[in-house]
Design a protein around this motif. Sequence first.
Motif, mmCIF file in Angstrom:
data_model
loop_
_atom_site.group_PDB
_atom_site.id
_atom_site.type_symbol
_atom_site.label_atom_id
_atom_site.label_comp_id
_atom_site.label_asym_id
_atom_site.label_seq_id
_atom_site.Cartn_x
_atom_site.Cartn_y
_atom_site.Cartn_z
ATOM 1 N N MET A 1 0.843 -1.205 0.000
ATOM 2 C CA MET A 1 0.000 0.000 0.000
ATOM 3 C C MET A 1 0.881 1.258 0.000
ATOM 4 O O MET A 1 1.923 1.300 0.617
ATOM 5 C CB MET A 1 -0.893 -0.002 1.244
ATOM 6 C CG MET A 1 -1.930 1.086 1.218
ATOM 7 S SD MET A 1 -3.213 0.898 2.494
ATOM 8 C CE MET A 1 -2.288 1.196 3.986
ATOM 9 N N ASN A 311 -10.739 7.403 6.615
ATOM 10 C CA ASN A 311 -10.778 6.821 5.271
ATOM 11 C C ASN A 311 -9.456 7.024 4.543
ATOM 12 O O ASN A 311 -8.984 6.125 3.846
ATOM 13 C CB ASN A 311 -11.926 7.438 4.466
ATOM 14 C CG ASN A 311 -13.225 6.669 4.640
ATOM 15 O OD1 ASN A 311 -13.386 5.573 4.091
ATOM 16 N ND2 ASN A 311 -14.134 7.209 5.423
ATOM 17 N N ASP A 313 -6.597 7.323 6.010
ATOM 18 C CA ASP A 313 -5.627 6.455 6.681
ATOM 19 C C ASP A 313 -5.703 5.039 6.132
ATOM 20 O O ASP A 313 -4.675 4.374 5.952
ATOM 21 C CB ASP A 313 -5.872 6.465 8.193
ATOM 22 C CG ASP A 313 -4.819 5.674 8.948
ATOM 23 O OD1 ASP A 313 -3.621 5.862 8.633
ATOM 24 O OD2 ASP A 313 -5.172 4.876 9.826
ATOM 25 N N LEU A 314 -6.911 4.579 5.861
ATOM 26 C CA LEU A 314 -7.054 3.227 5.318
ATOM 27 C C LEU A 314 -6.423 3.120 3.931
ATOM 28 O O LEU A 314 -6.126 2.033 3.460
ATOM 29 C CB LEU A 314 -8.527 2.823 5.280
ATOM 30 C CG LEU A 314 -9.167 2.578 6.663
ATOM 31 C CD1 LEU A 314 -10.660 2.389 6.542
ATOM 32 C CD2 LEU A 314 -8.535 1.375 7.353
ATOM 33 N N TYR B 86 -8.949 2.502 15.788
ATOM 34 C CA TYR B 86 -9.379 3.891 15.906
ATOM 35 C C TYR B 86 -10.228 4.069 17.161
ATOM 36 O O TYR B 86 -10.971 3.179 17.542
ATOM 37 C CB TYR B 86 -10.199 4.314 14.686
ATOM 38 C CG TYR B 86 -9.442 4.212 13.388
ATOM 39 C CD1 TYR B 86 -8.262 4.930 13.190
ATOM 40 C CD2 TYR B 86 -9.897 3.387 12.360
ATOM 41 C CE1 TYR B 86 -7.564 4.836 11.991
ATOM 42 C CE2 TYR B 86 -9.198 3.292 11.161
ATOM 43 C CZ TYR B 86 -8.037 4.012 10.979
ATOM 44 O OH TYR B 86 -7.354 3.919 9.807
ATOM 45 N N LEU B 134 -16.371 3.779 6.976
ATOM 46 C CA LEU B 134 -15.041 3.293 6.630
ATOM 47 C C LEU B 134 -15.128 2.097 5.682
ATOM 48 O O LEU B 134 -14.210 1.286 5.592
ATOM 49 C CB LEU B 134 -14.273 2.906 7.894
ATOM 50 C CG LEU B 134 -13.936 4.089 8.803
ATOM 51 C CD1 LEU B 134 -13.212 3.622 10.044
ATOM 52 C CD2 LEU B 134 -13.079 5.093 8.055
#
Lengths: 387, 376
Positions: A1, A311, A313-314, B86, B134
Amino acid sequence: MERIYLDYAATTPVDPEVLRAMQPYFTDIFGNASSIHSFGQEARKGMEAARETLASFLGAKAEEVVFTSGGTESNNAVIFGVANALKNKGNHIITSSIEHHAVLEPCKFLEKQGYKVTYLKVDKTGLVDPADVKKAITKETILITVMHANNEIGSIEPIEEISKIAKENGVYMHTDAVQTVGHIPINVTNLGIDMLSLSAHKFYGPKGVGAFYIKKGTKFSPYLRGGDQERGRRASTSNVAGIVGLGKAVELCGKKLEEEVKIHSELRDFLIKEISEKIPECCLNGHAERRLPNNVNFSFSYIEGESILLNLDLLGIAASTGSACTSSSLSPSHVLLAIGLSHEIAHGSLRLTLGRFSRKTDAGYLLEHLPKIVDKLRRMSPLYEPK
Amino acid sequence: MTNNKKRVMVAMSGGVDSAVAAALLQKDGYEVIGGTMCFSTAGGSASGGSLFDEEAADNRKRPSCCGISGIEDARKTANTLGIKHYVFSFGTVLEDKVIKNFCSEYLAGRTPNPCVKCNQFLKFNLLLRKARELSCDYLATGHYVKLCYNRLKHKYLLKKAKDSQKDQSYFLYAIKKEVLPYLIFPLGKYTKEEVRRLARNFNLPVSDKPGSQEICFIPNDDYRSFISGRIGKEIVPGALIHIDGRVIGKHQGIPFYTIGQRRALGGGYAAPLYVVKIDAKKNVIVLGGQKDTCAQGLIADNLNFLMGLPLKKIIAIGAKIRYNHREVKSRLIPINKDSVRIEFSLPQRAVTPGQSVVFYQKDTVLGGGIIRESIN
């Protein structure tokens, strides 16, 4: 990633050159800088060289530099130090409503002890009006502390003008320059200030070391006692390796500053333009021109900045909703509320901060994903009605 | 995304159960994200942020499922598993949706179930929304409860856990049935002992942590002090009255009593006395003998059904009137859209207004409601 770092205002990586400069001071040159023997003297030499470097970078004298553990300590030391030293002169402090908590909380603590504090309002771009400073000054005023640039929205305050007012009224002037040292040119004489706080990890130095500038003759009562280090102004065994790292980081910033300001400003403006064009119903927070070269801060209607952040961060992109220190809290940022945003809009803010290792491709990766994330979240938002 | 794994958020409290739930799902091939609800209601100052407050710091001890230590344990587990984690600040919502209700219910002479409200408004609502934001396909928790899919009826059924001692279906009846397809309960088929063993086998850092039965926002498991601190001014002492009408003492305030309570009533009675009725309007607590605490049935309202039942006819159910209650065979008689009458097959002790009554058919949760009053 992919891993993309767009949170340089939270902290920066240590520059490899800084690390190399520091390394000998952990092992070979390990002496206590206060020791008389050669081991101590070698360490002292490295530390004093760093002091010279920082002083000349700031346009100050070496003896006017006090090393600390970081920005928070510097702010605390200055505020408590002046309040204590001048307690017989007055009990009034002027600051702004958008300071970092490392300034606001010491001020609030002083209020509990009987001091009076004026928290100046800012306009919707985040700027303090010097005329307000003038109006707020009383016979009791002993300190004005206004940040050089805001950590969340990047607005650069009119420190020169405020300092002038401070000087005319015989009041000490301090500025929290944690976000500006190493990022825009700074000269303490031009700024006209008596004190300034800075932190090494914000400009590619190590964490846990910072400094404050204190103009010669400024009355100050030390915060840490128990040793003669820093000319008695800050007791504690000197963090030699950290200080050497700070010095090297300053030296590198001195060399690269002009070029980096240009590069970051361009990338910042590119991001601002692209985000404004690609995402409907968003607004730039902070001043359009009087702005840190590396700061982008947007509010997106109908959604929470925290959700955008997670989001991102993902996807491997590091951003921020406010300052890193309060980002675990869902209370909207006091800075965004102070510039007049509603709670809802303030919740929907995202800060992107650039730095030495940012590339245009990083911006490209962000721009590829951010509009999709905002769109997805808006579709899920109970507040949003597609137009 | 680069992978085709289903993404699931696990609600991680910092305890053993949710840690094992996360580990099991990871082993099953899910992309697991940890989510911890943070209930710190401290701070909230004008400057924002949850800052240290010298005066409040001592009063902020919280049990293991919440608070700072819970968050740190959850983080440790997430690090062990190598998953993202989180923390979500739900303090304000906890205050609005759970704590206010908790206090007002006690003040009205009822005994609330805050965990039911938390599941209803926070865990399976707000946290689920965070998970969906998410792009998570599911939200999982460490509850001991089973979720089964009935292919013929295309329905999700919430069922009791394998470990009947640990079964937590009682606390889940109030969640919306529409959210069931997005939930996973990995622990429903395990006993607590098995879960502890799994925790050790997974080398989870929390495997030896004691479980918690306490209400997470109540420090030191002392709800009386908590309520006094919040609404002390509204609490007025009054009379303790015997069921035969005699005034026999003084009570400290309506919120400090619960139906069936025996302790802290003062001593010196000929026979053991229990709280049989709390009358907040008259500000009296009525005491009686053990048999006086028994009721034939109850009226419940604030209903929620996990099965889309037509509430028209009388049905046979098992009724559970508090978490540790052994369910009793009963008849459920609809009164109107939002209230039912439950008639027990045997009288039951301490039917407590404010507590939830949950309706079962065999192992399946039909739904439940909040006990309004007992029927004698």
